[in-house]
Design an enzyme around this catalytic site. Structure first.
Site, PDB file in Angstrom:
ATOM      1  N   ASN A 121       5.715   8.147   3.957  1.00  0.00           N
ATOM      2  CA  ASN A 121       6.381   9.367   4.549  1.00  0.00           C
ATOM      3  C   ASN A 121       7.819   9.197   3.751  1.00  0.00           C
ATOM      4  OD1 ASN A 121       8.285   7.869   6.047  1.00  0.00           O
ATOM      5  ND2 ASN A 121       6.361   7.586   7.551  1.00  0.00           N
ATOM      6  N   VAL A 177      -2.508   4.460   5.650  1.00  0.00           N
ATOM      7  CA  VAL A 177      -2.496   3.071   4.483  1.00  0.00           C
ATOM      8  C   VAL A 177      -0.962   2.559   4.556  1.00  0.00           C
ATOM      9  CG1 VAL A 177      -1.817   4.928   2.722  1.00  0.00           C
ATOM     10  CG2 VAL A 177      -3.233   2.831   2.029  1.00  0.00           C
ATOM     11  N   ASP A 178      -0.036   3.396   4.914  1.00  0.00           N
ATOM     12  CA  ASP A 178       1.252   2.822   4.805  1.00  0.00           C
ATOM     13  C   ASP A 178       1.574   1.763   5.840  1.00  0.00           C
ATOM     14  OD1 ASP A 178       4.104   3.148   4.505  1.00  0.00           O
ATOM     15  OD2 ASP A 178       4.547   4.910   5.451  1.00  0.00           O
ATOM     16  N   TYR A 233      -1.969  13.699   6.646  1.00  0.00           N
ATOM     17  CA  TYR A 233      -1.371  14.775   6.104  1.00  0.00           C
ATOM     18  C   TYR A 233      -2.248  15.895   5.888  1.00  0.00           C
ATOM     19  CZ  TYR A 233       3.222  12.544   5.464  1.00  0.00           C
ATOM     20  OH  TYR A 233       4.673  12.164   5.726  1.00  0.00           O
TER      21      TYR A 233
HETATM   22  P1  ADP Z   1      -1.456  10.678   4.118  1.00  0.00           P
HETATM   23  O1  ADP Z   1      -0.370  10.711   5.289  1.00  0.00           O
HETATM   24  O2  ADP Z   1      -0.721  10.863   2.752  1.00  0.00           O
HETATM   25  O3  ADP Z   1      -2.438  11.701   4.551  1.00  0.00           O
HETATM   26  P2  ADP Z   1      -3.005   8.339   5.199  1.00  0.00           P
HETATM   27  O4  ADP Z   1      -2.561   6.837   5.177  1.00  0.00           O
HETATM   28  O5  ADP Z   1      -3.154   9.005   6.456  1.00  0.00           O
HETATM   29  O6  ADP Z   1      -1.775   9.329   4.394  1.00  0.00           O
HETATM   30  O7  ADP Z   1      -4.284   8.611   4.448  1.00  0.00           O
HETATM   31  C1  ADP Z   1      -4.303   8.558   3.083  1.00  0.00           C
HETATM   32  C2  ADP Z   1      -5.663   7.905   2.572  1.00  0.00           C
HETATM   33  O8  ADP Z   1      -5.601   6.577   2.782  1.00  0.00           O
HETATM   34  C3  ADP Z   1      -6.821   8.301   3.671  1.00  0.00           C
HETATM   35  O9  ADP Z   1      -8.019   8.725   2.691  1.00  0.00           O
HETATM   36  C4  ADP Z   1      -7.156   7.000   4.298  1.00  0.00           C
HETATM   37  O10 ADP Z   1      -8.401   7.098   4.598  1.00  0.00           O
HETATM   38  C5  ADP Z   1      -6.703   6.086   3.365  1.00  0.00           C
HETATM   39  N1  ADP Z   1      -6.403   4.690   3.951  1.00  0.00           N
HETATM   40  C6  ADP Z   1      -6.092   4.388   5.119  1.00  0.00           C
HETATM   41  N2  ADP Z   1      -5.991   3.105   5.166  1.00  0.00           N
HETATM   42  C7  ADP Z   1      -6.323   2.515   4.143  1.00  0.00           C
HETATM   43  C8  ADP Z   1      -6.218   1.375   3.437  1.00  0.00           C
HETATM   44  N3  ADP Z   1      -5.989   0.248   4.071  1.00  0.00           N
HETATM   45  N4  ADP Z   1      -6.757   1.323   2.065  1.00  0.00           N
HETATM   46  C9  ADP Z   1      -7.084   2.393   1.451  1.00  0.00           C
HETATM   47  N5  ADP Z   1      -7.008   3.533   1.981  1.00  0.00           N
HETATM   48  C10 ADP Z   1      -6.543   3.787   3.113  1.00  0.00           C
END
Ligand code: ADP
Length: 289
Positions: A23, A32-33, A120
Protein backbone atom coordinates in the site's frame (compact mmCIF):
# COMPACT_ATOMS: atom_id res chain seq x y z
CA UNK A 1 12.46 -16.44 -22.50
CA UNK A 2 9.98 -18.19 -20.32
CA UNK A 3 6.95 -17.27 -18.29
CA UNK A 4 5.15 -19.65 -15.94
CA UNK A 5 2.08 -19.40 -13.77
CA UNK A 6 2.61 -21.23 -10.48
CA UNK A 7 0.46 -22.09 -7.48
CA UNK A 8 2.41 -21.36 -4.32
CA UNK A 9 3.18 -18.88 -1.55
CA UNK A 10 5.37 -16.10 -2.96
CA UNK A 11 7.41 -15.84 0.25
CA UNK A 12 8.78 -19.31 -0.50
CA UNK A 13 9.82 -18.57 -4.08
CA UNK A 14 13.57 -18.55 -4.81
CA UNK A 15 13.62 -16.05 -7.68
CA UNK A 16 16.11 -13.17 -7.36
CA UNK A 17 13.20 -10.78 -6.93
CA UNK A 18 9.68 -11.10 -5.59
CA UNK A 19 7.15 -8.33 -6.03
CA UNK A 20 5.00 -7.08 -3.18
CA UNK A 21 1.48 -5.75 -3.71
CA UNK A 22 2.02 -3.02 -1.11
CA UNK A 23 0.00 0.00 0.00
CA UNK A 24 1.09 3.62 -0.34
CA UNK A 25 2.66 3.78 3.11
CA UNK A 26 4.97 0.82 2.30
CA UNK A 27 4.78 -0.01 5.98
CA UNK A 28 3.07 -3.38 5.67
CA UNK A 29 -0.56 -4.43 5.57
CA UNK A 30 -2.71 -7.49 4.97
CA UNK A 31 -2.66 -10.15 2.26
CA UNK A 32 0.58 -10.76 0.43
CA UNK A 33 2.10 -7.60 1.93
CA UNK A 34 1.64 -8.94 5.47
CA UNK A 35 2.99 -12.35 4.48
CA UNK A 36 6.11 -10.78 2.91
CA UNK A 37 6.80 -8.53 5.92
CA UNK A 38 6.32 -11.47 8.31
CA UNK A 39 8.67 -13.69 6.36
CA UNK A 40 11.31 -11.01 5.63
CA UNK A 41 11.44 -9.80 9.24
CA UNK A 42 11.70 -6.46 11.04
CA UNK A 43 14.73 -5.26 9.03
CA UNK A 44 12.43 -4.90 6.02
CA UNK A 45 10.11 -2.54 7.88
CA UNK A 46 13.14 -0.49 8.96
CA UNK A 47 14.26 -0.07 5.34
CA UNK A 48 10.70 0.68 4.19
CA UNK A 49 10.39 3.50 6.76
CA UNK A 50 13.11 5.39 4.88
CA UNK A 51 11.45 5.11 1.47
CA UNK A 52 8.85 7.83 1.97
CA UNK A 53 5.94 5.74 0.70
CA UNK A 54 5.08 5.03 -2.92
CA UNK A 55 2.45 6.35 -5.32
CA UNK A 56 -0.09 4.12 -7.00
CA UNK A 57 1.43 2.50 -10.10
CA UNK A 58 5.01 3.19 -8.99
CA UNK A 59 7.57 0.79 -7.55
CA UNK A 60 10.50 0.80 -5.10
CA UNK A 61 13.10 -1.84 -4.33
CA UNK A 62 14.44 -3.15 -1.01
CA UNK A 63 16.53 -6.08 0.09
CA UNK A 64 14.80 -9.41 0.74
CA UNK A 65 16.25 -10.01 4.25
CA UNK A 66 15.05 -13.40 5.54
CA UNK A 67 13.31 -14.31 2.29
CA UNK A 68 14.86 -16.70 -0.25
CA UNK A 69 14.61 -13.80 -2.73
CA UNK A 70 17.47 -11.30 -2.74
CA UNK A 71 15.24 -8.30 -3.44
CA UNK A 72 11.65 -7.19 -3.05
CA UNK A 73 10.09 -4.73 -5.44
CA UNK A 74 7.17 -3.01 -3.72
CA UNK A 75 4.49 -1.67 -6.00
CA UNK A 76 1.14 -0.12 -5.19
CA UNK A 77 -1.79 -1.39 -7.19
CA UNK A 78 -4.98 0.61 -7.78
CA UNK A 79 -8.08 0.05 -5.68
CA UNK A 80 -10.86 -1.12 -8.03
CA UNK A 81 -13.51 1.57 -8.40
CA UNK A 82 -15.65 0.06 -11.10
CA UNK A 83 -13.12 0.61 -13.87
CA UNK A 84 -13.76 4.34 -14.26
CA UNK A 85 -10.66 5.69 -12.53
CA UNK A 86 -7.84 4.58 -14.86
CA UNK A 87 -7.35 1.42 -12.81
CA UNK A 88 -6.18 -0.49 -15.89
CA UNK A 89 -3.43 2.05 -16.64
CA UNK A 90 -2.28 2.07 -13.03
CA UNK A 91 -2.20 -1.72 -12.86
CA UNK A 92 -0.19 -1.93 -16.11
CA UNK A 93 2.24 0.63 -14.66
CA UNK A 94 2.74 -1.54 -11.57
CA UNK A 95 4.00 -4.40 -13.72
CA UNK A 96 5.93 -2.14 -16.12
CA UNK A 97 7.67 -0.10 -13.42
CA UNK A 98 8.57 -3.23 -11.45
CA UNK A 99 9.99 -4.84 -14.59
CA UNK A 100 11.95 -1.67 -15.46
CA UNK A 101 13.69 -1.71 -12.07
CA UNK A 102 14.35 -5.45 -12.50
CA UNK A 103 15.84 -4.89 -15.96
CA UNK A 104 17.92 -1.89 -14.87
CA UNK A 105 19.65 -4.18 -12.34
CA UNK A 106 20.20 -6.81 -15.06
CA UNK A 107 18.41 -9.42 -12.97
CA UNK A 108 17.13 -12.66 -14.45
CA UNK A 109 14.28 -14.04 -12.35
CA UNK A 110 11.24 -12.43 -10.79
CA UNK A 111 7.90 -13.53 -9.33
CA UNK A 112 4.73 -11.44 -9.17
CA UNK A 113 1.59 -11.90 -7.09
CA UNK A 114 -1.72 -11.02 -8.68
CA UNK A 115 -1.50 -7.32 -7.84
CA UNK A 116 -4.74 -5.58 -6.74
CA UNK A 117 -6.78 -8.78 -7.06
CA UNK A 118 -7.18 -9.30 -3.29
CA UNK A 119 -8.18 -6.61 -0.81
CA UNK A 120 -8.06 -3.95 -3.56
CA UNK A 121 -10.90 -5.74 -5.37
CA UNK A 122 -9.67 -5.73 -8.98
CA UNK A 123 -11.68 -8.33 -10.98
CA UNK A 124 -9.45 -11.38 -11.10
CA UNK A 125 -9.95 -12.25 -14.78
CA UNK A 126 -9.03 -8.71 -15.80
CA UNK A 127 -6.06 -8.62 -13.40
CA UNK A 128 -4.75 -11.90 -14.88
CA UNK A 129 -5.07 -10.61 -18.44
CA UNK A 130 -3.19 -7.40 -17.61
CA UNK A 131 -0.41 -9.28 -15.81
CA UNK A 132 0.08 -11.75 -18.64
CA UNK A 133 -0.06 -9.16 -21.43
CA UNK A 134 2.52 -6.81 -19.84
CA UNK A 135 4.85 -9.71 -19.00
CA UNK A 136 4.51 -11.15 -22.51
CA UNK A 137 5.41 -7.82 -24.09
CA UNK A 138 8.38 -7.35 -21.76
CA UNK A 139 9.78 -10.79 -22.62
CA UNK A 140 9.86 -9.88 -26.31
CA UNK A 141 12.86 -7.67 -25.63
CA UNK A 142 14.43 -9.07 -22.44
CA UNK A 143 15.41 -12.60 -21.45
CA UNK A 144 14.33 -13.61 -17.96
CA UNK A 145 12.38 -16.19 -15.99
CA UNK A 146 9.12 -14.58 -14.93
CA UNK A 147 6.55 -16.21 -12.68
CA UNK A 148 3.02 -15.19 -11.85
CA UNK A 149 2.16 -16.63 -8.45
CA UNK A 150 -1.44 -17.65 -7.89
CA UNK A 151 -1.85 -18.23 -4.17
CA UNK A 152 -5.36 -19.59 -4.32
CA UNK A 153 -6.27 -21.57 -7.44
CA UNK A 154 -9.88 -20.37 -7.12
CA UNK A 155 -8.57 -16.88 -7.94
CA UNK A 156 -7.61 -18.06 -11.39
CA UNK A 157 -10.72 -17.02 -13.24
CA UNK A 158 -10.66 -17.14 -17.04
CA UNK A 159 -13.46 -15.21 -18.56
CA UNK A 160 -12.97 -16.61 -22.04
CA UNK A 161 -15.63 -18.16 -24.30
CA UNK A 162 -13.11 -20.81 -25.39
CA UNK A 163 -13.25 -22.18 -21.87
CA UNK A 164 -16.72 -23.74 -22.17
CA UNK A 165 -15.87 -24.95 -25.65
CA UNK A 166 -12.68 -26.61 -24.40
CA UNK A 167 -14.64 -28.20 -21.55
CA UNK A 168 -16.99 -29.97 -23.97
CA UNK A 169 -14.07 -30.87 -26.26
CA UNK A 170 -12.38 -32.59 -23.31
CA UNK A 171 -15.51 -34.55 -22.50
CA UNK A 172 -15.90 -35.65 -26.14
CA UNK A 173 -12.24 -36.60 -26.47
CA UNK A 174 -11.67 -38.30 -23.18
CA UNK A 175 -11.23 -41.74 -24.79
CA UNK A 176 -7.84 -43.14 -23.93
CA UNK A 177 -5.46 -43.31 -26.85
CA UNK A 178 -2.60 -45.84 -26.68
CA UNK A 179 0.34 -44.07 -25.11
CA UNK A 180 3.72 -43.76 -26.68
CA UNK A 181 5.94 -41.74 -24.44
CA UNK A 182 9.09 -43.62 -25.25
CA UNK A 183 10.61 -40.55 -26.86
CA UNK A 184 13.58 -40.85 -29.15
CA UNK A 185 14.79 -37.81 -27.21
CA UNK A 186 15.94 -36.21 -30.41
CA UNK A 187 14.41 -33.58 -32.58
CA UNK A 188 13.95 -35.00 -36.08
CA UNK A 189 16.33 -33.44 -38.59
CA UNK A 190 13.75 -32.67 -41.26
CA UNK A 191 12.32 -29.64 -39.41
CA UNK A 192 13.96 -26.34 -39.90
CA UNK A 193 14.08 -25.20 -36.30
CA UNK A 194 15.76 -21.86 -35.91
CA UNK A 195 17.18 -21.02 -32.48
CA UNK A 196 15.26 -17.73 -32.46
CA UNK A 197 12.05 -19.74 -31.90
CA UNK A 198 12.95 -20.13 -28.23
CA UNK A 199 10.72 -17.21 -27.27
CA UNK A 200 7.71 -18.60 -29.11
CA UNK A 201 8.38 -21.94 -27.41
CA UNK A 202 8.45 -20.18 -24.00
CA UNK A 203 11.75 -21.92 -23.34
CA UNK A 204 15.05 -20.92 -21.81
CA UNK A 205 17.39 -19.91 -24.64
CA UNK A 206 20.34 -22.10 -23.70
CA UNK A 207 18.14 -25.14 -23.08
CA UNK A 208 16.39 -24.59 -26.41
CA UNK A 209 19.67 -24.38 -28.33
CA UNK A 210 20.90 -27.57 -26.62
CA UNK A 211 17.66 -29.33 -27.53
CA UNK A 212 17.82 -28.43 -31.21
CA UNK A 213 21.48 -29.44 -31.32
CA UNK A 214 20.50 -32.72 -29.65
CA UNK A 215 22.75 -32.03 -26.67
CA UNK A 216 19.78 -32.23 -24.30
CA UNK A 217 16.97 -34.75 -24.09
CA UNK A 218 13.76 -33.48 -25.63
CA UNK A 219 10.90 -34.36 -23.29
CA UNK A 220 7.29 -34.41 -24.46
CA UNK A 221 6.47 -31.02 -22.98
CA UNK A 222 9.33 -29.38 -24.91
CA UNK A 223 8.36 -31.22 -28.09
CA UNK A 224 4.85 -29.75 -27.76
CA UNK A 225 6.26 -26.28 -27.07
CA UNK A 226 8.42 -26.54 -30.20
CA UNK A 227 5.43 -27.71 -32.23
CA UNK A 228 3.53 -24.59 -31.10
CA UNK A 229 6.53 -22.38 -31.94
CA UNK A 230 6.66 -23.94 -35.41
CA UNK A 231 2.91 -23.33 -35.77
CA UNK A 232 2.32 -26.91 -36.88
CA UNK A 233 -1.33 -27.71 -37.54
CA UNK A 234 -3.06 -30.67 -35.95
CA UNK A 235 -1.90 -33.15 -38.62
CA UNK A 236 1.72 -31.99 -38.71
CA UNK A 237 2.00 -31.58 -34.96
CA UNK A 238 0.94 -35.21 -34.43
CA UNK A 239 3.51 -36.29 -37.03
CA UNK A 240 6.20 -34.19 -35.41
CA UNK A 241 5.45 -35.56 -31.94
CA UNK A 242 5.36 -39.09 -33.24
CA UNK A 243 8.75 -38.58 -34.93
CA UNK A 244 10.00 -37.39 -31.54
CA UNK A 245 8.60 -40.62 -30.07
CA UNK A 246 5.43 -39.32 -28.43
CA UNK A 247 1.72 -39.75 -28.97
CA UNK A 248 -1.02 -37.48 -27.71
CA UNK A 249 -2.70 -39.30 -24.87
CA UNK A 250 -3.49 -37.55 -21.62
CA UNK A 251 -5.63 -34.54 -20.78
CA UNK A 252 -2.84 -31.98 -21.27
CA UNK A 253 -2.26 -33.49 -24.73
CA UNK A 254 -5.93 -33.16 -25.60
CA UNK A 255 -5.82 -29.49 -24.56
CA UNK A 256 -2.74 -29.10 -26.78
CA UNK A 257 -4.57 -30.75 -29.68
CA UNK A 258 -7.61 -28.52 -29.17
CA UNK A 259 -5.47 -25.43 -29.79
CA UNK A 260 -3.57 -26.89 -32.74
CA UNK A 261 -6.92 -27.81 -34.35
CA UNK A 262 -7.81 -24.14 -34.03
CA UNK A 263 -4.39 -23.08 -35.40
CA UNK A 264 -3.95 -21.13 -32.18
CA UNK A 265 -0.29 -20.76 -31.29
CA UNK A 266 -0.07 -18.19 -28.49
CA UNK A 267 1.71 -20.26 -25.86
CA UNK A 268 1.01 -17.70 -23.11
CA UNK A 269 -2.72 -18.05 -23.69
CA UNK A 270 -2.56 -21.84 -24.00
CA UNK A 271 -0.69 -21.95 -20.69
CA UNK A 272 -3.50 -20.04 -18.99
CA UNK A 273 -5.85 -22.88 -19.90
CA UNK A 274 -3.35 -25.55 -18.88
CA UNK A 275 -2.94 -23.87 -15.49
CA UNK A 276 -6.70 -23.64 -15.08
CA UNK A 277 -6.95 -27.41 -15.58
CA UNK A 278 -4.02 -28.06 -13.25
CA UNK A 279 -1.92 -29.46 -16.09
CA UNK A 280 1.82 -28.80 -16.62
CA UNK A 281 2.50 -25.63 -18.59
CA UNK A 282 4.37 -25.63 -21.90
CA UNK A 283 7.93 -24.32 -21.96
CA UNK A 284 10.92 -24.47 -19.64
CA UNK A 285 12.36 -21.88 -17.27
CA UNK A 286 16.07 -21.90 -16.40
CA UNK A 287 15.18 -21.62 -12.70
CA UNK A 288 13.28 -24.60 -11.32
CA UNK A 289 10.61 -23.69 -8.78
P1 ADP B 1 -4.07 -6.06 -3.07
O1 ADP B 1 -4.29 -5.17 -1.87
O2 ADP B 1 -3.13 -5.46 -4.09
O3 ADP B 1 -5.35 -6.54 -3.63
P2 ADP B 1 -3.65 -8.61 -1.68
O4 ADP B 1 -2.47 -9.03 -0.91
O5 ADP B 1 -4.92 -8.42 -0.91
O6 ADP B 1 -3.22 -7.29 -2.48
O7 ADP B 1 -3.94 -9.66 -2.84
C1 ADP B 1 -3.20 -9.73 -4.03
C2 ADP B 1 -3.11 -11.20 -4.43
O8 ADP B 1 -2.11 -11.82 -3.64
C3 ADP B 1 -4.40 -11.99 -4.20
O9 ADP B 1 -4.65 -12.77 -5.37
C4 ADP B 1 -4.06 -12.86 -3.00
O10 ADP B 1 -4.75 -14.11 -3.04
C5 ADP B 1 -2.59 -13.07 -3.21
N1 ADP B 1 -1.82 -13.49 -2.03
C6 ADP B 1 -2.09 -13.38 -0.72
N2 ADP B 1 -1.10 -13.93 0.01
C7 ADP B 1 -0.18 -14.41 -0.85
C8 ADP B 1 1.06 -15.10 -0.75
N3 ADP B 1 1.57 -15.41 0.44
N4 ADP B 1 1.72 -15.45 -1.88
C9 ADP B 1 1.24 -15.13 -3.09
N5 ADP B 1 0.08 -14.47 -3.27
C10 ADP B 1 -0.62 -14.11 -2.17
Amino acid sequence: MPFKIINTDITKVNTEVIVNAANRSLLGGGGVDGAIHNAAGYELLKECKNLGGCKTGEAKITKGYNLPAEYIIHTVGPVWQGGFSDEEDYLKKCYENSLNIFKSLKLKSIAFPLISAGIYGYPKDKAINIAVSVIKKFLESYDADIFLVIFDRNDFILNNPLFNDLDSYLIKNSVKIPVNNSGVCKIPGNYNINYSLYKKANTDKKFFIDIINNKEICDKNTAKAISIALELDVYNSENFLSECGFSLSDRSDIIFRYFTEKNFYDIFEINKFLFKYGEPLLGTTALKI
